[in-house]
Design a protein around this motif. Structure first.
Motif, PDB file in Angstrom:
ATOM      1  N   TYR A  57     -26.027  35.398 -32.725  1.00 43.36           N
ATOM      2  CA  TYR A  57     -24.926  36.006 -33.416  1.00 43.36           C
ATOM      3  C   TYR A  57     -25.053  36.868 -34.868  1.00 43.36           C
ATOM      4  O   TYR A  57     -25.623  35.895 -35.743  1.00 43.36           O
ATOM      5  CB  TYR A  57     -23.401  35.323 -33.278  1.00 43.36           C
ATOM      6  N   PRO A 101     -23.450  37.868 -37.967  1.00 42.71           N
ATOM      7  CA  PRO A 101     -22.155  38.304 -38.901  1.00 42.71           C
ATOM      8  C   PRO A 101     -22.419  39.322 -39.660  1.00 42.71           C
ATOM      9  O   PRO A 101     -23.469  39.614 -40.325  1.00 42.71           O
ATOM     10  CB  PRO A 101     -21.950  37.064 -39.761  1.00 42.71           C
ATOM     11  N   GLU A 102     -21.207  39.755 -40.044  1.00 40.86           N
ATOM     12  CA  GLU A 102     -21.221  41.072 -41.015  1.00 40.86           C
ATOM     13  C   GLU A 102     -21.741  40.693 -42.271  1.00 40.86           C
ATOM     14  O   GLU A 102     -21.519  39.948 -43.040  1.00 40.86           O
ATOM     15  CB  GLU A 102     -19.934  41.592 -41.075  1.00 40.86           C
ATOM     16  N   LYS A 141     -19.730  28.248 -28.497  1.00 44.87           N
ATOM     17  CA  LYS A 141     -18.460  27.889 -27.907  1.00 44.87           C
ATOM     18  C   LYS A 141     -18.040  26.360 -27.432  1.00 44.87           C
ATOM     19  O   LYS A 141     -18.953  26.280 -26.526  1.00 44.87           O
ATOM     20  CB  LYS A 141     -18.025  29.036 -27.081  1.00 44.87           C
ATOM     21  N   THR A 177      -7.846  39.945 -39.789  1.00 47.03           N
ATOM     22  CA  THR A 177      -9.343  39.933 -39.890  1.00 47.03           C
ATOM     23  C   THR A 177     -10.007  40.654 -38.520  1.00 47.03           C
ATOM     24  O   THR A 177      -9.323  40.222 -37.498  1.00 47.03           O
ATOM     25  CB  THR A 177      -9.984  38.750 -40.297  1.00 47.03           C
ATOM     26  N   THR A 178     -10.981  41.366 -38.801  1.00 50.76           N
ATOM     27  CA  THR A 178     -11.741  41.813 -37.573  1.00 50.76           C
ATOM     28  C   THR A 178     -12.966  40.821 -37.228  1.00 50.76           C
ATOM     29  O   THR A 178     -13.612  41.246 -36.278  1.00 50.76           O
ATOM     30  CB  THR A 178     -12.207  43.382 -37.801  1.00 50.76           C
ATOM     31  N   ARG A 179     -13.230  39.836 -38.115  1.00 56.90           N
ATOM     32  CA  ARG A 179     -14.304  38.991 -37.836  1.00 56.90           C
ATOM     33  C   ARG A 179     -14.012  38.380 -36.674  1.00 56.90           C
ATOM     34  O   ARG A 179     -13.143  37.914 -36.121  1.00 56.90           O
ATOM     35  CB  ARG A 179     -14.418  37.888 -38.896  1.00 56.90           C
ATOM     36  N   LYS A 180     -15.552  38.192 -35.857  1.00 55.39           N
ATOM     37  CA  LYS A 180     -15.450  37.568 -34.489  1.00 55.39           C
ATOM     38  C   LYS A 180     -15.814  35.961 -34.491  1.00 55.39           C
ATOM     39  O   LYS A 180     -15.602  35.337 -33.606  1.00 55.39           O
ATOM     40  CB  LYS A 180     -16.392  38.338 -33.577  1.00 55.39           C
ATOM     41  N   ASP A 181     -15.936  35.604 -35.912  1.00 50.75           N
ATOM     42  CA  ASP A 181     -16.330  33.928 -35.782  1.00 50.75           C
ATOM     43  C   ASP A 181     -15.107  33.294 -36.431  1.00 50.75           C
ATOM     44  O   ASP A 181     -15.473  32.097 -36.982  1.00 50.75           O
ATOM     45  CB  ASP A 181     -17.665  33.962 -36.810  1.00 50.75           C
ATOM     46  N   ASN A 209     -11.629  30.964 -36.128  1.00 50.51           N
ATOM     47  CA  ASN A 209     -10.860  30.171 -35.181  1.00 50.51           C
ATOM     48  C   ASN A 209      -9.558  30.251 -35.646  1.00 50.51           C
ATOM     49  O   ASN A 209      -9.264  30.117 -37.079  1.00 50.51           O
ATOM     50  CB  ASN A 209     -11.531  28.752 -35.187  1.00 50.51           C
ATOM     51  N   SER A 220     -13.559  29.630 -40.592  1.00 45.83           N
ATOM     52  CA  SER A 220     -14.730  30.227 -39.835  1.00 45.83           C
ATOM     53  C   SER A 220     -15.650  29.345 -39.112  1.00 45.83           C
ATOM     54  O   SER A 220     -15.777  28.122 -39.277  1.00 45.83           O
ATOM     55  CB  SER A 220     -15.757  30.770 -41.214  1.00 45.83           C
TER      56      SER A 220
END
Length: 379
Positions: free
Chosen positions: A252, A254-255, A264, A306-310, A312, A367
């Motif tokens: 992955y 991250p930005e 996962k 937030t638009t972050r995918k990491d 929880n 995160s």
């Protein structure tokens, strides 16, 4: 660098049917402040006594600078020990207590006087030298014991829970002084404690022990942030610890950061899978533990934007808020009934946002980088 390198090589010790130490093996670097940390009965004091020469191992060796000192008595080793009980002579003055080891060596009067005054100055007791031990505070008596242990200029100073008899405030101050003293004289310190905060605050490295075994040796940062076992994660500080099954792991990006593996995890205690950065490239299907430190979890009355995918995110209700001055602790019941612990640091009053109270609906989030996979699950 002063001091000695201390190597504990495959040391085991039994008392009857009790296994006090089981194949303990590690090396302490020259000049390190090294702590033996663990609960009562874990073997740390037995190990210190073996290094000091008050006990002998059933097997294994202890080396100072690659020289085997295992057969030597305590007085033949270049080390001295500071005990919890001080072990001062009550009928002698502070000066005479510190001078005692030098008188045994039959040094001249002027040399003794100069060295005693030097070491009493080092422990900030210049003005107390004529007093008897019963006229001193607990902290002052421990300083006398430290000065007496140092005056023979050992290459290794062994400290067996030296602050545990003191009150919390005095213990904190003396710990700072002890750390500063180590920086001044630069010899090897081996410090036994059951107090995690003490070990984390002063040690260059720590050996975490339990049931006669060394579970992990590392810097305070490594021990806290990357615990090797479930026991270490639970014993060092506070944490949320969950058993988990690894569902999948993939690369992955991250930005703004380098690519990293993210897993996962299926955690039966939580309402949904959790994302965790995987530093060891864990395999799908593996059973692990995941540690999430309470201070790394954010709590708010509104869902995080937030638009972050990491990230929880879980929703819950505050079951128990605990205010403790510099921070608040929240025990949050999630949708499935599980409890997760969150610490919120108090910084600037105006930046804290709405006050969170008992029975408030809240969102907790963290995160993937703030969870840590512990692959070794203690049975």
């Amino acid at each position: 660098m002063k001091g000695s390198t201390v190597t504990v090589s495959n040391v085991s010790k039994e008392f009857g049917t009790f296994h006090a130490l089981d194949n303990v093996d590690f090396t302490i670097k020259k000049g390190e402040f090294f702590s033996l940390l663990g609960p009562s009965g874990c073997g740390k004091t037995t190990l210190l006594r073996i290094i000091a020469g008050f006990e002998f191992p059933d097997s294994g060796t202890v080396l100072f600078d690659d020289k085997d000192i295992t057969p030597l008595s305590p007085d033949k080793r270049p080390s001295n020990t500071v005990f919890q009980s001080y072990a001062l002579f009550p009928h002698l003055s502070v000066y005479e207590n510190v001078a005692f080891p030098l008188r045994l060596k039959k040094l001249g009067k002027e040399e003794i006087d100069a060295k005693v005054k030097e070491y009493l100055h080092l422990v900030q007791l210049d003005t107390q030298m004529e007093k008897k031990p019963n006229q001193l505070s607990g902290g002052q008596r421990q300083r006398v014991a430290i000065a007496r242990a140092l005056i023979n200029e050992p290459s290794v100073l062994l400290l067996d829970e030296p602050l545990s008899a003191l009150d919390a405030k005095l213990r904190t101050q003396l710990l700072v002084d002890l750390d500063a003293l180590h920086d001044k004289i630069g010899i090897t310190f081996i410090y036994v404690t059951h107090d995690q905060a003490e070990a984390l605050s002063v040690s260059d490295r720590i050996a975490v022990m339990n049931q006669g075994v060394v579970l992990q040796v590392g810097t305070p940062f490594e021990i806290y942030e990357s615990p090797a076992t479930e026991f270490v994660a639970k014993f060092i500080g506070e944490t949320n610890l969950f058993a988990a099954n690894v569902q999948e792991c993939k690369l992955y990006t991250p930005e703004g950061r380098d690519p990293e593996y993210m897993c996962k995890l299926d955690i039966p205690e939580l309402p949904a899978p959790v994302l965790v950065t995987d530093y060891e490239q864990t395999n799908p299907g593996q059973k692990v533990c995941v540690s999430i430190r309470p201070e790394k979890i954010r709590i708010s009355t509104e869902a995080p934007q937030t638009t972050r995918k990491d990230i929880n995110v879980f929703e819950g209700i505050v079951e128990e808020p605990v205010y403790s001055g510099f921070q608040s602790k929240f025990y949050v019941k999630l949708e499935n009934g599980s409890i997760i612990k969150v610490f919120k640091q108090h910084t600037n009053y105006l930046d804290d946002g709405p006050e969170i109270a008992w029975k408030d609906k809240v969102f907790v989030s963290w995160s993937a980088n703030d969870g840590y996979i512990v692959e070794d699950i203690d049975k």
